[in-house]
Scaffold this motif. Structure first.
Motif, short mmCIF file in Angstrom:
data_model
loop_
_atom_site.label_atom_id
_atom_site.label_comp_id
_atom_site.label_asym_id
_atom_site.label_seq_id
_atom_site.Cartn_x
_atom_site.Cartn_y
_atom_site.Cartn_z
N ILE A 293 0.86 -1.18 0.00
CA ILE A 293 0.00 0.00 0.00
C ILE A 293 0.89 1.22 0.00
O ILE A 293 1.81 1.33 0.81
N TYR B 270 0.98 5.37 0.26
CA TYR B 270 0.35 6.63 0.64
C TYR B 270 1.09 7.73 -0.11
O TYR B 270 2.30 7.85 0.04
N SER C 240 -7.38 11.41 2.00
CA SER C 240 -7.56 11.64 3.44
C SER C 240 -8.28 12.97 3.61
O SER C 240 -8.62 13.66 2.64
N ALA D 118 -0.41 6.84 9.61
CA ALA D 118 -1.39 5.88 9.08
C ALA D 118 -0.69 4.66 8.49
O ALA D 118 -1.13 3.52 8.71
N ALA D 119 0.40 4.88 7.76
CA ALA D 119 1.14 3.77 7.16
C ALA D 119 1.71 2.86 8.24
O ALA D 119 1.66 1.63 8.12
N GLU E 9 0.53 2.45 11.32
CA GLU E 9 -0.58 1.75 11.97
C GLU E 9 -1.10 0.62 11.11
O GLU E 9 -1.55 -0.41 11.63
N GLN E 10 -1.07 0.79 9.80
CA GLN E 10 -1.55 -0.22 8.87
C GLN E 10 -0.75 -1.52 8.98
O GLN E 10 -1.28 -2.59 8.74
N GLU E 11 0.51 -1.41 9.37
CA GLU E 11 1.38 -2.59 9.44
C GLU E 11 1.30 -3.32 10.78
O GLU E 11 1.84 -4.42 10.92
N SER F 292 -10.43 -11.66 8.41
CA SER F 292 -9.17 -10.93 8.28
C SER F 292 -8.21 -11.44 9.33
O SER F 292 -8.43 -11.27 10.54
N ARG G 19 -0.61 -8.52 7.47
CA ARG G 19 -0.54 -7.07 7.32
C ARG G 19 0.19 -6.69 6.03
O ARG G 19 1.11 -7.39 5.61
N THR H 60 3.75 -1.09 3.73
CA THR H 60 3.34 0.26 3.37
C THR H 60 4.53 1.13 2.97
O THR H 60 5.66 0.89 3.40
#
Length: 81
Positions: free
Chosen positions: A4, A6, A24, A40-41, A43-45, A67, A72, A75
């Protein structure tokens, strides 16, 4: 594993980060948008619990999936400036 990215972009009179076609919220400065994207990146991991999720896809069809909390994405934050 999913990647992902950003991307920091000018948006709506300020700055935002974008993932795919989704923006965003708008931030007043480039630095604020960059900081939010990095947060955010990160936290995504983070791993979490395995949970059932329900979401609506692009065709307006509701989907149910499991899920895995340890599945994960990787990012990246890219600055388009």
């Amino acid at each position: 594993m999913t990647d992902i990215t950003y991307i920091i972009v000018e948006h709506d009179g300020g700055w935002a980060y974008k993932v795919g076609d989704t923006f965003s919220e708008t931030f007043p400065s480039h630095e604020a948008a960059l900081k939010a994207a990095k947060r955010a990146a990160g936290e995504q991991e983070l791993p979490g619990e395995t949970e059932g999720i329900i979401y609506e896809d692009k065709q307006a069809v509701w989907r149910q999936e499991v899920s895995a909390g340890d599945d994960r994405p990787t990012t990246h934050v890219r600055d388009a400036k």
